[in-house]
Design a protein around this motif. Sequence first.
Motif, PDB file in Angstrom:
ATOM      1  N   UNK A  82     -13.324  -0.547   0.014  1.00  8.89           N
ATOM      2  CA  UNK A  82     -12.920  -0.939  -1.343  1.00  8.89           C
ATOM      3  C   UNK A  82     -11.439  -0.671  -1.611  1.00  8.89           C
ATOM      4  N   UNK A  83     -10.849   0.273  -0.901  1.00  9.54           N
ATOM      5  CA  UNK A  83      -9.439   0.612  -1.106  1.00  9.54           C
ATOM      6  C   UNK A  83      -8.497  -0.286  -0.312  1.00  9.54           C
ATOM      7  N   UNK A  84      -9.034  -1.138   0.537  1.00  9.52           N
ATOM      8  CA  UNK A  84      -8.201  -2.031   1.342  1.00  9.52           C
ATOM      9  C   UNK A  84      -7.819  -3.278   0.546  1.00  9.52           C
ATOM     10  N   UNK A  85      -6.789  -3.991   0.995  1.00 10.13           N
ATOM     11  CA  UNK A  85      -6.359  -5.192   0.265  1.00 10.13           C
ATOM     12  C   UNK A  85      -7.462  -6.241   0.171  1.00 10.13           C
ATOM     13  N   UNK A  86      -7.382  -7.049  -0.857  1.00 10.56           N
ATOM     14  CA  UNK A  86      -8.357  -8.121  -1.042  1.00 10.56           C
ATOM     15  C   UNK A  86      -8.461  -9.007   0.196  1.00 10.56           C
ATOM     16  N   UNK A  87      -7.335  -9.321   0.812  1.00  7.69           N
ATOM     17  CA  UNK A  87      -7.364 -10.211   1.974  1.00  7.69           C
ATOM     18  C   UNK A  87      -8.229  -9.643   3.101  1.00  7.69           C
ATOM     19  N   UNK A  88      -8.174  -8.336   3.307  1.00 10.68           N
ATOM     20  CA  UNK A  88      -9.001  -7.710   4.339  1.00 10.68           C
ATOM     21  C   UNK A  88     -10.470  -7.712   3.924  1.00 10.68           C
ATOM     22  N   UNK A  89     -10.725  -7.448   2.657  1.00 10.92           N
ATOM     23  CA  UNK A  89     -12.110  -7.451   2.179  1.00 10.92           C
ATOM     24  C   UNK A  89     -12.709  -8.849   2.255  1.00 10.92           C
ATOM     25  N   UNK A  90     -11.922  -9.859   1.956  1.00  7.00           N
ATOM     26  CA  UNK A  90     -12.419 -11.234   2.025  1.00  7.00           C
ATOM     27  C   UNK A  90     -12.797 -11.598   3.463  1.00  7.00           C
ATOM     28  N   UNK A  91     -11.953 -11.215   4.415  1.00  8.06           N
ATOM     29  CA  UNK A  91     -12.262 -11.472   5.822  1.00  8.06           C
ATOM     30  C   UNK A  91     -13.551 -10.774   6.219  1.00  8.06           C
TER      31      UNK A  91
END
Length: 208
Positions: free
Chosen positions: A128-137
């Motif tokens: 959850x603390x990672x960037x949106x782009x990483x979470x989307x991937x």
Amino acid sequence: MEFPIRPALARAVPTLPTEPGWHFEIKLDGHRMILRRTDDGVVCYSRTGRTVTSHWMDLAVPAMALPPGTVLDGEAVIWNSGTVDFGAVQARAASTLDRARALAARLPATYAAFDVLAHPDHGGDTLAARPYTERRTALVDVLAAIGPPLQPVLATADQDTALQWYETLQPQGVEGIVAKPGSSPYPFGGRTLCSVNCTIPASLVTEQ
């Protein structure tokens, strides 16, 4: 991560952001739901934190295919004749358990996921603390192994594509576009997201 969590919220704006680094998702008119896979089963939470699993067993049962420790954020939506039926969602959410089962048999739900907050193969609760782009991937990767009725919402980093969705998908029940900063962690309880409603003329769209 403590449950129930405070889900991220969007603020309404008249136009989509034009600065670099924004990402765009379609906004469907459904029942906001946090879906949590525990060691023992699946728990579904409403936006206010109520446990609503029993009303959405047609989503909870397939979610058992997720590994324990997975937490998703999304919308429970119901498609009826190719269009999102918000009335059917409301009827399900407000019904008795017996009635909810009958409604699910007639019009099964889809979980339109737009974020993954935890997953054992992607850093656990630190995701959850990672960037949106990483979470989307990670979200696309996680749900690729599951399939319907759990699916990621349409998303793009291209504003022109987002505008095209905005203008063409309203008949299918898309009510707007949500914009998210690509570098942002998940904003628990915050409003760093932007939302443009389809009732606003597309010519005015530039920030969500």
